[in-house]
Structures are given as structure tokens and as C-alpha cells.
Write a protein that holds these residues in place. Structure first.
Motif, PDB file in Angstrom:
ATOM      1  N   SER A  81      -0.869  67.243  68.268  1.00 58.82           N
ATOM      2  CA  SER A  81      -0.845  67.198  66.785  1.00 58.82           C
ATOM      3  C   SER A  81      -2.441  67.067  66.621  1.00 58.82           C
ATOM      4  CB  SER A  81      -0.060  65.987  66.395  1.00 58.82           C
ATOM      5  OG  SER A  81       1.308  66.136  66.699  1.00 58.82           O
ATOM      6  N   VAL A  82      -3.059  66.034  67.134  1.00 57.69           N
ATOM      7  CA  VAL A  82      -4.543  65.911  66.744  1.00 57.69           C
ATOM      8  C   VAL A  82      -5.411  67.203  67.056  1.00 57.69           C
ATOM      9  CG1 VAL A  82      -6.770  64.696  67.313  1.00 57.69           C
ATOM     10  CG2 VAL A  82      -4.287  63.432  67.572  1.00 57.69           C
ATOM     11  N   ALA A  83      -4.918  68.002  68.102  1.00 59.55           N
ATOM     12  CA  ALA A  83      -5.785  69.045  68.653  1.00 59.55           C
ATOM     13  C   ALA A  83      -5.815  70.153  67.346  1.00 59.55           C
ATOM     14  CB  ALA A  83      -5.461  69.687  69.910  1.00 59.55           C
ATOM     15  N   VAL A  84      -4.398  70.322  66.808  1.00 59.09           N
ATOM     16  CA  VAL A  84      -4.161  71.189  65.894  1.00 59.09           C
ATOM     17  C   VAL A  84      -4.881  70.769  64.349  1.00 59.09           C
ATOM     18  CG1 VAL A  84      -2.140  71.976  64.410  1.00 59.09           C
ATOM     19  CG2 VAL A  84      -1.914  71.923  66.787  1.00 59.09           C
ATOM     20  N   TRP A  85      -4.754  69.408  64.154  1.00 58.67           N
ATOM     21  CA  TRP A  85      -5.231  68.936  62.925  1.00 58.67           C
ATOM     22  C   TRP A  85      -6.737  69.127  62.878  1.00 58.67           C
ATOM     23  CZ3 TRP A  85      -8.325  64.338  62.534  1.00 58.67           C
ATOM     24  CH2 TRP A  85      -8.814  63.951  61.207  1.00 58.67           C
ATOM     25  N   VAL A  86      -7.517  68.903  64.054  1.00 55.90           N
ATOM     26  CA  VAL A  86      -8.823  69.286  64.137  1.00 55.90           C
ATOM     27  C   VAL A  86      -9.115  70.647  63.935  1.00 55.90           C
ATOM     28  CG1 VAL A  86     -10.993  68.988  65.714  1.00 55.90           C
ATOM     29  CG2 VAL A  86      -9.455  66.997  65.630  1.00 55.90           C
ATOM     30  N   PHE A 103      -7.614  73.016  62.628  1.00 56.99           N
ATOM     31  CA  PHE A 103      -6.757  73.772  61.406  1.00 56.99           C
ATOM     32  C   PHE A 103      -6.548  72.818  60.517  1.00 56.99           C
ATOM     33  CE2 PHE A 103      -5.186  75.887  65.163  1.00 56.99           C
ATOM     34  CZ  PHE A 103      -5.633  77.277  65.031  1.00 56.99           C
ATOM     35  N   PRO A 104      -7.782  72.178  59.889  1.00 53.08           N
ATOM     36  CA  PRO A 104      -7.644  71.392  58.977  1.00 53.08           C
ATOM     37  C   PRO A 104      -7.070  71.573  57.631  1.00 53.08           C
ATOM     38  CG  PRO A 104      -9.958  71.636  59.157  1.00 53.08           C
ATOM     39  CD  PRO A 104      -9.152  72.480  60.328  1.00 53.08           C
ATOM     40  N   ALA A 105      -7.370  72.827  57.248  1.00 49.22           N
ATOM     41  CA  ALA A 105      -6.796  73.418  56.000  1.00 49.22           C
ATOM     42  C   ALA A 105      -5.356  74.353  56.085  1.00 49.22           C
ATOM     43  CB  ALA A 105      -7.942  74.198  55.198  1.00 49.22           C
ATOM     44  N   ALA A 106      -5.129  74.532  57.313  1.00 48.72           N
ATOM     45  CA  ALA A 106      -4.056  75.564  57.646  1.00 48.72           C
ATOM     46  C   ALA A 106      -2.906  74.604  57.626  1.00 48.72           C
ATOM     47  CB  ALA A 106      -4.206  76.482  58.722  1.00 48.72           C
ATOM     48  N   ARG A 107      -2.068  74.306  56.770  1.00 46.66           N
ATOM     49  CA  ARG A 107      -0.871  73.534  56.786  1.00 46.66           C
ATOM     50  C   ARG A 107       0.269  74.210  57.616  1.00 46.66           C
ATOM     51  NH1 ARG A 107       1.012  70.489  51.286  1.00 46.66           N
ATOM     52  NH2 ARG A 107      -0.910  69.627  51.811  1.00 46.66           N
ATOM     53  N   TRP A 108       0.289  75.427  57.391  1.00 46.96           N
ATOM     54  CA  TRP A 108       1.658  76.151  58.037  1.00 46.96           C
ATOM     55  C   TRP A 108       1.393  76.015  59.626  1.00 46.96           C
ATOM     56  CZ3 TRP A 108       0.706  79.934  61.828  1.00 46.96           C
ATOM     57  CH2 TRP A 108      -0.510  80.529  61.892  1.00 46.96           C
ATOM     58  N   VAL A 109       0.244  75.995  60.257  1.00 44.07           N
ATOM     59  CA  VAL A 109       0.175  75.791  61.680  1.00 44.07           C
ATOM     60  C   VAL A 109       0.463  74.306  62.005  1.00 44.07           C
ATOM     61  CG1 VAL A 109      -1.605  75.741  63.593  1.00 44.07           C
ATOM     62  CG2 VAL A 109      -1.999  77.097  61.606  1.00 44.07           C
ATOM     63  N   VAL A 110       0.281  73.396  61.224  1.00 44.26           N
ATOM     64  CA  VAL A 110       0.687  71.965  61.417  1.00 44.26           C
ATOM     65  C   VAL A 110       2.339  72.066  61.254  1.00 44.26           C
ATOM     66  CG1 VAL A 110       1.020  69.729  60.711  1.00 44.26           C
ATOM     67  CG2 VAL A 110      -1.409  70.686  60.673  1.00 44.26           C
ATOM     68  N   GLY A 116     -14.882  65.144  68.354  1.00 42.67           N
ATOM     69  CA  GLY A 116     -15.775  65.316  69.434  1.00 42.67           C
ATOM     70  C   GLY A 116     -14.776  65.760  70.483  1.00 42.67           C
ATOM     71  N   PHE A 117     -13.753  64.966  70.864  1.00 41.96           N
ATOM     72  CA  PHE A 117     -12.791  65.083  71.765  1.00 41.96           C
ATOM     73  C   PHE A 117     -12.049  66.309  71.949  1.00 41.96           C
ATOM     74  CE2 PHE A 117     -13.001  60.487  71.653  1.00 41.96           C
ATOM     75  CZ  PHE A 117     -13.134  60.190  73.093  1.00 41.96           C
ATOM     76  N   PHE A 118     -12.335  67.245  70.929  1.00 41.04           N
ATOM     77  CA  PHE A 118     -11.146  68.234  70.578  1.00 41.04           C
ATOM     78  C   PHE A 118     -11.752  69.487  70.228  1.00 41.04           C
ATOM     79  CE2 PHE A 118      -8.414  64.762  70.211  1.00 41.04           C
ATOM     80  CZ  PHE A 118      -7.163  64.993  71.081  1.00 41.04           C
ATOM     81  N   ARG A 119     -12.954  69.776  70.907  1.00 43.49           N
ATOM     82  CA  ARG A 119     -13.613  71.161  70.733  1.00 43.49           C
ATOM     83  C   ARG A 119     -14.139  71.394  69.393  1.00 43.49           C
ATOM     84  NH1 ARG A 119     -11.792  75.225  75.770  1.00 43.49           N
ATOM     85  NH2 ARG A 119     -11.892  73.432  77.274  1.00 43.49           N
TER      86      ARG A 119
END
Length: 316
Positions: free
Chosen positions: A18-23, A25-32, A174-177
Motif C-alpha cells: 500500500s505504501v509503495a503504491v501510494w508513493v 502513484f500519488p495521483a492515480a486513485r485507480w491503481v490504489v 526515500g524507502f520506496f524508490r
């Protein structure tokens, strides 16, 4: 036991994913939403079928493969202050440095932008100072190293995140590229004055006790790093590849058995570590050395047009 293990693995994987996806794709709600739906599908497979572990493994492979496919790049729309990485041409004792930042800041976010080229003689390399800058928690400091030459030149190296335009630092990111690694070379009136005057940080300058040969090795190590990441980008990492750990790796060229220390995580403790190693110049206790190292107030009191590098070293 396997029942408990499944839910532990799923729970930890859900948090990490969840954190990796949020970092990323912060603006792509569909990915979350898609990731959330995939987690629900795994839960359904565990509760309603015998395919729970297979579903979890499949999702792990997909998410892990996506994450490992993320590669550092050189061609993003970089923020102006990290738009260029220092590189150098070394010919014997003569070094030509390209992309030295010489910004003149007007506030924490805006500056008159200048990038310059300089030539230095390694025979004239005379000193190195460690500069620490604390913006909030005194246990965490940004680290810079300033090299001085007999002809009056000073070049400061700073390992930083390479932000994209409009991007802000995030220790979680910084932990998630989220960020590439940058090596900035600058003059002190740019990179130190930014912190003393415009960011209002607690900046301290420590003279380092290094031999001429050690100075030369460390300076060339920085140049090698700049040339390397200008061609082959790397990701920044909040713990393993940051302003402190990268310098620690460079310092191993001087002392291969240089040990690990808590100051690699709590960088505000670096003076204590270097004091134990006998690298800090200065008389008295460590507390006295730290007090004498403070330069922010002195820098801000300097008259307009004064030699900034001389002012911050006055009385040392």
C-alpha cells in the motif's frame, strides 16, 4: 500455525504494498483501488477456496516484479537546484570540475541560478571541513563536506535527493524508490548560506584532521562518485544510501575497517563519532567543540558583501 502465518504475511505485504503504491502513484486513485481489490481477492481465495496461498504468491510476484522493475533515471524534469550533477576531468594534479552550483538565493525556494566550471590544483588542496545542518530534530542532520585550497577556492559536496520539479522530500518515499541520488558541488555562499540565512537551520562547521594524502583521496572519491552517478543513476534510500552513509562508504577508502555506528542513522551524532576516531580538530571537550562549531548566528550577522567563507570561520 500456517493459518496464522498466512494472515501475518498478508498483513505485512498489504502494508508494504500500500505504501509503495501510494508513493509511486500519488495521483492515480485507480491503481490504489486495483491493489485493494487484489487484496480482497486474496482474502476471498483464502476464506472460500483452497487457493489462498497460491493467490498470495501470485500477487506477491506481480507486485514484487513491478517494484523491482522501477529503475533510476537521468531524464526527469528535475528541480532547478539538482538539475545538474557535478562531474570532473582529472589530468594528473589538475582537475576541471563541471556543474558547480553558484546560486544566489533570495528565499528558501528561489534563487538566481548559476552553474560554473572551475579548475583546481590538487597540490593546493589544504583542508576539509564537515558542515552539519539541523532543521528540526537535533538527532538528524544533513552532512556537507567543504574542501579548501591554498588559492582561496572552496568547494562543498552534498549528497542529496534528486527531486523532480515541485517534489518535496519524504523520508517514507526515500524507502520506496521515490528519489534518485544526486551529488551537488557548490560554493559556500550558495549551499551553506541557503541553510544559515533562508532556511534558518542550526549549521555547524567542524575542521577535520586529515593528512594531505587523505584529503586528496577523499576529494577524488567525491569526483569519482559524481562521474559515476551522472552516467549510471542510483536510487536514494532513507537508511542505506543517504547523505551520511554515502560519505561513510567514501571514507572507507581511507580506513577499510571503518566500523558501523549509530550516527549513520542518527546523523546528528556524527561529531561524537568523529571525535572518538580522532578526526575532529579543536581543543576541549566535545561539548565545547560543538559549541564553537556553531556558525548560523555569525553568518547572519555578516555585513553585505563580506567574504562569507571568511566570516563563518572567524575566530576559529
Amino acid at each position: 500455525m500456517r493459518f496464522v502465518l498466512f494472515w501475518v504475511v498478508l498483513g505485512l505485504g498489504t502494508v508494504w504494498g500500500s505504501v509503495a503504491v501510494w508513493v509511486q502513484f500519488p495521483a492515480a486513485r485507480w491503481v490504489v483501488l486495483a491493489f485493494g481489490a487484489a487484496i480482497l481477492a486474496v482474502i476471498w481465495a483464502r476464506v472460500a477456496t483452497d487457493w489462498g496461498w497460491a493467490a498470495l504468491l501470485t500477487l506477491s510476484v506481480v507486485v514484487g516484479g513491478w517494484y523491482l522493475s522501477l529503475q533510476p533515471r537521468l531524464d526527469r524534469d528535475w528541480a532547478p537546484d539538482v538539475a545538474r550533477i557535478v562531474t570532473a576531468d582529472v589530468g594528473g594534479d589538475t582537475v576541471t570540475l563541471h556543474n558547480i552550483r553558484a546560486f544566489r538565493w533570495t528565499d528558501p525556494d528561489h534563487a538566481a541560478e548559476h552553474w560554473v566550471e572551475r579548475q583546481v590544483d590538487l597540490h593546493k588542496l589544504a583542508s576539509a571541513d564537515m558542515i552539519t545542518s539541523v532543521w528540526d530534530n537535533p538527532e538528524i542532520a544533513h552532512l556537507l563536506v567543504s574542501f579548501g585550497f591554498d588559492d582561496g577556492q572552496r568547494i562543498v559536496f552534498s549528497v542529496e535527493i534528486r527531486k523532480e520539479r515541485g517534489e518535496k522530500f519524504s523520508s517514507v518515499g526515500g524507502f520506496f524508490r521515490q528519489f534518485e541520488l544526486a551529488l551537488i558541488a557548490a560554493d559556500e555562499e550558495d549551499i551553506v548560506k541557503l541553510r544559515t540565512h533562508y532556511r534558518g537551520e542550526d549549521v555547524r562547521l567542524y575542521h577535520l584532521r586529515l593528512t594531505p594524502e587523505q584529503l586528496r583521496v577523499m576529494f577524488l572519491q567525491y569526483l569519482e562518485l559524481g562521474n559515476e552517478i551522472a552516467e549510471n543513476p542510483r536510487f536514494y534510500n532513507t537508511v542505506t544510501t543517504n547523505c551520511t552513509t554515502v560519505v561513510w562508504q567514501l571514507s572507507k577508502a581511507l580506513k577499510p575497517d571503518l566500523g558501523l555506528d549509530m550516527s549513520l542513522l542518527l546523523s546528528g551524532r556524527l561529531p561524537e563519532y568523529l571525535h572518538r576516531l580522532g578526526v575532529l580538530e579543536g581543543a576541549g571537550t566535545l561539548d565545547e567543540i560543538r559549541a564553537a562549531a556553531r556558525i548560523s548566528e555569525r553568518a547572519r550577522a555578516a555585513p553585505e558583501g563580506a567574504d562569507f567563507s571568511a566570516v563563518i570561520r572567524a575566530g576559529r
